[in-house]
Motif scaffolding. Structure first.
Motif, PDB file in Angstrom:
ATOM      1  N   GLY A 282      35.775  61.194  78.367  1.00  0.00           N
ATOM      2  CA  GLY A 282      35.523  60.942  76.960  1.00  0.00           C
ATOM      3  C   GLY A 282      36.688  60.251  76.293  1.00  0.00           C
ATOM      4  O   GLY A 282      37.133  59.196  76.735  1.00  0.00           O
ATOM      5  N   ALA A 283      37.219  60.845  75.222  1.00  0.00           N
ATOM      6  CA  ALA A 283      38.289  60.227  74.445  1.00  0.00           C
ATOM      7  C   ALA A 283      39.340  61.261  74.079  1.00  0.00           C
ATOM      8  O   ALA A 283      39.055  62.461  73.994  1.00  0.00           O
ATOM      9  CB  ALA A 283      37.725  59.583  73.186  1.00  0.00           C
ATOM     10  N   ILE A 284      40.545  60.787  73.836  1.00  0.00           N
ATOM     11  CA  ILE A 284      41.663  61.684  73.566  1.00  0.00           C
ATOM     12  C   ILE A 284      41.484  62.412  72.239  1.00  0.00           C
ATOM     13  O   ILE A 284      41.726  63.612  72.124  1.00  0.00           O
ATOM     14  CB  ILE A 284      42.978  60.899  73.609  1.00  0.00           C
ATOM     15  CG1 ILE A 284      43.288  60.494  75.058  1.00  0.00           C
ATOM     16  CG2 ILE A 284      44.145  61.712  73.040  1.00  0.00           C
ATOM     17  CD1 ILE A 284      44.309  59.419  75.208  1.00  0.00           C
ATOM     18  N   GLY A 285      41.036  61.701  71.203  1.00  0.00           N
ATOM     19  CA  GLY A 285      40.880  62.322  69.903  1.00  0.00           C
ATOM     20  C   GLY A 285      39.909  63.484  69.907  1.00  0.00           C
ATOM     21  O   GLY A 285      40.087  64.459  69.168  1.00  0.00           O
ATOM     22  N   SER A 286      38.883  63.404  70.740  1.00  0.00           N
ATOM     23  CA  SER A 286      37.876  64.472  70.844  1.00  0.00           C
ATOM     24  C   SER A 286      38.211  65.499  71.923  1.00  0.00           C
ATOM     25  O   SER A 286      37.394  66.370  72.206  1.00  0.00           O
ATOM     26  CB  SER A 286      36.503  63.855  71.129  1.00  0.00           C
ATOM     27  OG  SER A 286      36.017  63.154  70.013  1.00  0.00           O
ATOM     28  N   HIS A 287      39.391  65.391  72.530  1.00  0.00           N
ATOM     29  CA  HIS A 287      39.821  66.290  73.614  1.00  0.00           C
ATOM     30  C   HIS A 287      38.874  66.222  74.818  1.00  0.00           C
ATOM     31  O   HIS A 287      38.731  67.186  75.562  1.00  0.00           O
ATOM     32  CB  HIS A 287      39.902  67.747  73.130  1.00  0.00           C
ATOM     33  CG  HIS A 287      40.988  68.015  72.142  1.00  0.00           C
ATOM     34  ND1 HIS A 287      40.738  68.160  70.800  1.00  0.00           N
ATOM     35  CD2 HIS A 287      42.333  68.160  72.300  1.00  0.00           C
ATOM     36  CE1 HIS A 287      41.872  68.387  70.158  1.00  0.00           C
ATOM     37  NE2 HIS A 287      42.862  68.388  71.044  1.00  0.00           N
ATOM     38  N   ALA A 292      45.174  64.993  83.943  1.00  0.00           N
ATOM     39  CA  ALA A 292      45.725  65.728  85.084  1.00  0.00           C
ATOM     40  C   ALA A 292      46.446  66.998  84.641  1.00  0.00           C
ATOM     41  O   ALA A 292      46.551  67.962  85.411  1.00  0.00           O
ATOM     42  CB  ALA A 292      46.683  64.826  85.858  1.00  0.00           C
ATOM     43  N   HIS A 293      46.939  67.004  83.412  1.00  0.00           N
ATOM     44  CA  HIS A 293      47.622  68.173  82.845  1.00  0.00           C
ATOM     45  C   HIS A 293      47.060  68.419  81.455  1.00  0.00           C
ATOM     46  O   HIS A 293      46.641  67.486  80.766  1.00  0.00           O
ATOM     47  CB  HIS A 293      49.135  67.953  82.799  1.00  0.00           C
ATOM     48  CG  HIS A 293      49.729  67.635  84.132  1.00  0.00           C
ATOM     49  ND1 HIS A 293      49.974  68.592  85.087  1.00  0.00           N
ATOM     50  CD2 HIS A 293      50.112  66.450  84.681  1.00  0.00           C
ATOM     51  CE1 HIS A 293      50.481  68.023  86.168  1.00  0.00           C
ATOM     52  NE2 HIS A 293      50.585  66.718  85.942  1.00  0.00           N
ATOM     53  N   ALA A 294      47.083  69.654  81.011  1.00  0.00           N
ATOM     54  CA  ALA A 294      46.390  70.045  79.790  1.00  0.00           C
ATOM     55  C   ALA A 294      46.922  69.317  78.558  1.00  0.00           C
ATOM     56  O   ALA A 294      48.072  68.851  78.522  1.00  0.00           O
ATOM     57  CB  ALA A 294      46.514  71.557  79.583  1.00  0.00           C
ATOM     58  N   TYR A 295      46.066  69.225  77.564  1.00  0.00           N
ATOM     59  CA  TYR A 295      46.462  68.676  76.276  1.00  0.00           C
ATOM     60  C   TYR A 295      47.599  69.508  75.684  1.00  0.00           C
ATOM     61  O   TYR A 295      47.709  70.708  75.938  1.00  0.00           O
ATOM     62  CB  TYR A 295      45.278  68.689  75.313  1.00  0.00           C
ATOM     63  CG  TYR A 295      44.267  67.583  75.571  1.00  0.00           C
ATOM     64  CD1 TYR A 295      44.285  66.411  74.831  1.00  0.00           C
ATOM     65  CD2 TYR A 295      43.295  67.730  76.560  1.00  0.00           C
ATOM     66  CE1 TYR A 295      43.372  65.403  75.057  1.00  0.00           C
ATOM     67  CE2 TYR A 295      42.369  66.722  76.801  1.00  0.00           C
ATOM     68  CZ  TYR A 295      42.411  65.560  76.046  1.00  0.00           C
ATOM     69  OH  TYR A 295      41.507  64.567  76.286  1.00  0.00           O
ATOM     70  N   ALA A 296      48.409  68.863  74.871  1.00  0.00           N
ATOM     71  CA  ALA A 296      49.526  69.566  74.237  1.00  0.00           C
ATOM     72  C   ALA A 296      49.066  70.481  73.106  1.00  0.00           C
ATOM     73  O   ALA A 296      49.731  71.468  72.807  1.00  0.00           O
ATOM     74  CB  ALA A 296      50.532  68.544  73.684  1.00  0.00           C
ATOM     75  N   ASP A 297      47.921  70.159  72.488  1.00  0.00           N
ATOM     76  CA  ASP A 297      47.474  70.928  71.326  1.00  0.00           C
ATOM     77  C   ASP A 297      46.196  71.730  71.578  1.00  0.00           C
ATOM     78  O   ASP A 297      45.626  72.284  70.660  1.00  0.00           O
ATOM     79  CB  ASP A 297      47.268  70.001  70.127  1.00  0.00           C
ATOM     80  CG  ASP A 297      46.178  68.957  70.361  1.00  0.00           C
ATOM     81  OD1 ASP A 297      45.802  68.729  71.528  1.00  0.00           O
ATOM     82  OD2 ASP A 297      45.698  68.371  69.360  1.00  0.00           O
ATOM     83  N   LYS A 298      45.757  71.788  72.842  1.00  0.00           N
ATOM     84  CA  LYS A 298      44.550  72.556  73.154  1.00  0.00           C
ATOM     85  C   LYS A 298      44.542  72.844  74.652  1.00  0.00           C
ATOM     86  O   LYS A 298      44.847  71.962  75.459  1.00  0.00           O
ATOM     87  CB  LYS A 298      43.292  71.788  72.754  1.00  0.00           C
ATOM     88  CG  LYS A 298      42.016  72.604  72.836  1.00  0.00           C
ATOM     89  CD  LYS A 298      40.841  71.809  72.264  1.00  0.00           C
ATOM     90  CE  LYS A 298      39.564  72.636  72.266  1.00  0.00           C
ATOM     91  NZ  LYS A 298      38.417  71.885  71.670  1.00  0.00           N
TER      92      LYS A 298
END
Length: 553
Positions: A282-287, A292-298
């Protein structure tokens, strides 16, 4: 600009047109000030004096450029035409400064929609709002007055759906990505999007597509790559987009149909490739970009929509059919899946067969170590969107919030791709970011991470020649003004002193070469300067936009 400036598509096109008194951007005739167009093609390039002697008495129309710049028209290599029409002529939330302002705009627009009809809009981005959240379901229902409503996020990989729309899609509650808040992702988002777009009548779709084509023509765009698919607009929308592109009111339209195992269907629908937005993530803004490694804010890795094995099978099918494959890949894990799939495909059909076709990847924002060389080895074209960095990059942008500074700084590495020799094609992904070709060139040349910048000349080439090259065997032009090429060009209101050669290095942000060198210049795009505006756009000899300024004075 109003549609009154747009030419009548039924008006006969003059057979022979002479443009003189300007600057013609042609690497093959670098000192040309005049150009002859005959039967939709460039017939001659040269000086004004030579034009007057050889051609002035035998043409149907003479266009006095008065110093204006003539360049090849732009190619936007990734658009969604119907959704772009919604942004141009409908409910667009891109510039709303707050949640409250967005709700007010939604309510005002919904009040113009008859009761029971669907409210469709797009462009909201909670990361830019002080409230830092999307509207709640109750807030949305109040704003739309109980109507069915579909409002896609800026990246179009999640959306808000009102209670009435959710009720109209019985399967959505059991789908992956459903949330009682009404903010839907993944499969749930695809289901409500498909339902919402199916509620648009052919008449309304045609009006939206025409609005988008006219806007593109106003911006000097001569060709568009439509990225359609079953989860984007559906077959009826895709066919109507292709038909709109043949109506002669704007740029040419080349369609890509994104469906796994869909090479035969793509050919049946009239697509030039079985790809485009064939989603690997998908897209970064929608998580939902797959990391390969988890999002920083979720605490999530995003969403993987397809495996390397599925990529391989699709690439093999398309290669054997002699058709381009293409994939949407944003996260680094999605890119790894794509490259592993190409490895497997190469083992079956041979690397040379893949290279000859020139398959595509859309976006390619996060590339794992060694990935650029692998893209080059497979002959993959990178269809990228520099406006993404302008919108969400930089030290305080959404990418840093989602990924952290280190990963964000590595995104959209245009300079490394160009240096390696990976073919680049530029687009907007409109309506994700607006149609804005000169803004796109500026965004690449002044990338917010300096090491990723490329020169204005390289960026312009990626947005003209690169777009034609990305079509592979379907290309019908090269994007260069030279004798024998289609006369697809734009005339720009740019003073001769503002035509320069710009480097990617910030220390040499605007420098002029000796004019005797014959290096074609381009408008000075230094940030803060106004972007050029088109006076006329011509597609294969047919004028699709005319501001009227060339006829003044």
């Amino acid at each position: 600009m109003t549609n009154t400036a747009l030419p009548d598509p039924d008006r006969p096109t003059p057979a022979r047109v002479l443009l003189r008194g300007g600057t013609i951007h042609s690497p093959e005739e670098p000192f040309a000030t005049a150009m002859l167009v005959e039967d939709g093609a460039v017939a001659w390039l040269g000086s004004d004096s030579a034009a007057d002697v050889a051609h002035a008495d035998s043409v149907d129309e003479i266009v006095e450029l008065r110093g204006a710049l003539v360049t090849p028209a732009f190619v936007d290599a990734h658009v969604h035409l119907t959704s772009t029409g919604l942004a141009v002529a409908g409910l667009d939330l891109h510039d709303t400064p707050s949640l409250t302002a967005a709700l007010d705009r939604i309510a005002a627009f919904a009040a113009t929609v008859p009761a029971g009809e669907t409210v469709i809009g797009q462009g909201w981005d909670e990361s830019r709002w002080p409230e830092r959240r999307a509207p709640s379901l109750a807030e949305l229902d109040r704003a739309v007055g109980g109507r069915p409503a579909y409002l896609s996020r800026a990246d179009v990989h999640s959306a808000l759906a009102s209670s009435a729309l959710i009720a109209a899609v019985p399967d959505v509650r059991g789908a992956v990505g459903f949330d009682e808040s009404g903010q839907l992702r993944q499969q749930a988002h695809h289901l409500v999007r498909k339902a919402a777009f199916s509620m648009l009548s052919p008449t309304v779709r045609g009006e939206l597509q025409a609005a988008a084509l006219r806007r593109a023509a106003e911006l000097g765009i001569g060709a568009l790559h439509e990225c359609g698919g079953p989860d984007i607009g559906g077959e009826a929308d895709f066919l109507q987009v292709l038909a709109s592109g043949l109506a002669g009111i704007g740029p040419e339209v080349f369609g890509y149909w994104g469906e796994f195992g869909g090479a035969e269907k793509a050919a049946f629908l009239g697509a030039v490739g079985a790809g485009g937005d064939l989603f690997l993530d998908g897209a970064i803004g929608s998580h939902t970009a797959c990391l390969a490694h988890a999002y920083a804010d979720k605490d999530t890795l995003g969403a993987a929509y397809a495996s390397a094995e599925e990529v391989a099978a699709h690439v093999v099918e398309c290669t054997q059919a002699g058709m381009q494959a293409g994939f949407h890949a944003i996260g680094d894990a999605a890119m790894s899946a794509l490259l592993d799939g190409f490895d497997a495909a190469a083992a079956k059909v041979g690397r040379d067969a893949l290279y000859r076709i020139g398959h595509r990847v859309e976006h390619a924002e996060m590339i794992p170590d060694g990935g650029i060389q692998r893209l080059l080895d497979f002959g993959i074209v990178a269809s990228v969107q520099p406006a993404f960095d302008a919108a969400w990059g930089g030290p305080d942008g959404m990418y840093v919030e989602r990924l952290g500074a280190q990963r964000a700084q590595a995104m959209n590495p245009f300079a490394a791709l160009q240096k390696a020799g990976v073919p680049l094609a530029f687009g907007s992904d409109a309506p994700v970011t607006p149609l804005d070709p000169w803004g796109t060139v500026r965004a690449a040349a002044f990338h917010q991470t300096p090491e990723h910048r490329i020169s204005v000349r390289a960026a312009f080439a990626a947005h003209t020649r690169g777009g034609w090259r990305a079509l592979g065997a379907a290309a019908t032009a090269t994007g260069v003004l030279r004798v024998g090429e289609p006369a697809t060009f734009a005339v720009w209101d740019v003073a001769p002193q503002d035509v320069v050669v710009q480097a990617a290095d910030e220390r040499l942000s605007a420098w002029s070469t000796d004019p005797r060198s014959g290096v074609p210049g381009l408008p000075d795009l230094t940030p803060g300067r106004p972007l050029p505006t088109a006076a006329r756009t011509v597609v294969r000899g047919r004028t699709v936009f005319d501001s009227g300024r060339l006829a003044e004075g």
